[in-house]
Motif scaffolding. Structure first.
Motif, short mmCIF file in Angstrom:
data_model
loop_
_atom_site.label_atom_id
_atom_site.label_comp_id
_atom_site.label_asym_id
_atom_site.label_seq_id
_atom_site.Cartn_x
_atom_site.Cartn_y
_atom_site.Cartn_z
N HIS A 1 4.39 15.15 -6.83
CA HIS A 1 4.67 15.50 -5.43
C HIS A 1 6.06 15.01 -5.01
O HIS A 1 6.59 14.06 -5.56
N GLU A 2 6.61 15.69 -4.05
CA GLU A 2 7.91 15.32 -3.48
C GLU A 2 7.72 14.04 -2.66
O GLU A 2 6.81 13.94 -1.84
N THR A 3 8.57 13.04 -2.90
CA THR A 3 8.44 11.76 -2.20
C THR A 3 9.71 11.35 -1.45
O THR A 3 9.79 10.23 -0.97
N THR A 4 10.66 12.26 -1.36
CA THR A 4 11.93 11.92 -0.73
C THR A 4 11.72 11.41 0.70
O THR A 4 12.25 10.36 1.08
N VAL B 1 11.28 7.06 4.74
CA VAL B 1 10.55 6.39 5.83
C VAL B 1 10.27 4.94 5.46
O VAL B 1 10.46 4.03 6.28
N LEU B 2 9.84 4.70 4.24
CA LEU B 2 9.58 3.32 3.80
C LEU B 2 10.86 2.52 3.82
O LEU B 2 10.86 1.36 4.29
N LYS B 3 11.96 3.09 3.37
CA LYS B 3 13.23 2.39 3.38
C LYS B 3 13.64 2.03 4.81
O LYS B 3 14.10 0.92 5.07
N ASP C 1 0.83 -1.20 0.00
CA ASP C 1 0.00 0.00 0.00
C ASP C 1 0.86 1.25 0.00
O ASP C 1 0.61 2.20 -0.76
N LYS C 2 1.88 1.28 0.84
CA LYS C 2 2.75 2.46 0.91
C LYS C 2 3.50 2.68 -0.41
O LYS C 2 3.66 3.80 -0.87
N GLU C 3 3.95 1.59 -1.02
CA GLU C 3 4.64 1.69 -2.32
C GLU C 3 3.71 2.28 -3.38
O GLU C 3 4.11 3.14 -4.16
N PHE D 1 11.61 1.64 7.37
CA PHE D 1 10.70 0.60 7.82
C PHE D 1 11.11 -0.76 7.28
O PHE D 1 11.14 -1.76 8.02
N LEU D 2 11.44 -0.81 6.00
CA LEU D 2 11.84 -2.08 5.39
C LEU D 2 13.12 -2.62 6.01
O LEU D 2 13.25 -3.82 6.24
N SER D 3 14.07 -1.75 6.30
CA SER D 3 15.33 -2.22 6.87
C SER D 3 15.17 -2.68 8.32
O SER D 3 15.88 -3.57 8.77
N SER D 4 14.21 -2.10 9.03
CA SER D 4 14.00 -2.50 10.42
C SER D 4 13.11 -3.73 10.54
O SER D 4 13.04 -4.35 11.59
N SER D 5 12.43 -4.09 9.45
CA SER D 5 11.54 -5.26 9.52
C SER D 5 12.23 -6.55 9.15
O SER D 5 11.64 -7.60 9.18
N ASN D 6 13.49 -6.48 8.80
CA ASN D 6 14.23 -7.71 8.44
C ASN D 6 14.83 -8.37 9.62
O ASN D 6 15.09 -8.12 10.62
#
Length: 56
Positions: free
Chosen positions: A39-42, A47-49, A26-28, A51-56
């Motif tokens: 829109h600016e998505t930096t 934040v998504l990156k 959904d976030k992607e 989240f992904l790195s902390s979920s591994n």
């Protein structure tokens, strides 16, 4: 812990994993929409990156 309780925990863990995968997808998709509309998505990507790195 008895077998039925272990199965309940396993089922709950599986549901949580599936929900997490849906949240990431959904976030992607939301980021893609923002980008398509210029829109600016930096920050969102960072934040998504994180989240992904902390979920591994």
């Amino acid at each position: 812990m008895d077998r039925s309780r272990q199965l309940q925990h396993s089922d709950e863990a599986e549901r949580h994993l599936l929900q997490g995968e849906r949240n990431i997808t959904d976030k992607e998709k939301r980021i893609e929409v923002l980008e398509r509309h210029g829109h600016e998505t930096t920050l969102a990507c960072a934040v998504l990156k994180t989240f992904l790195s902390s979920s591994n």
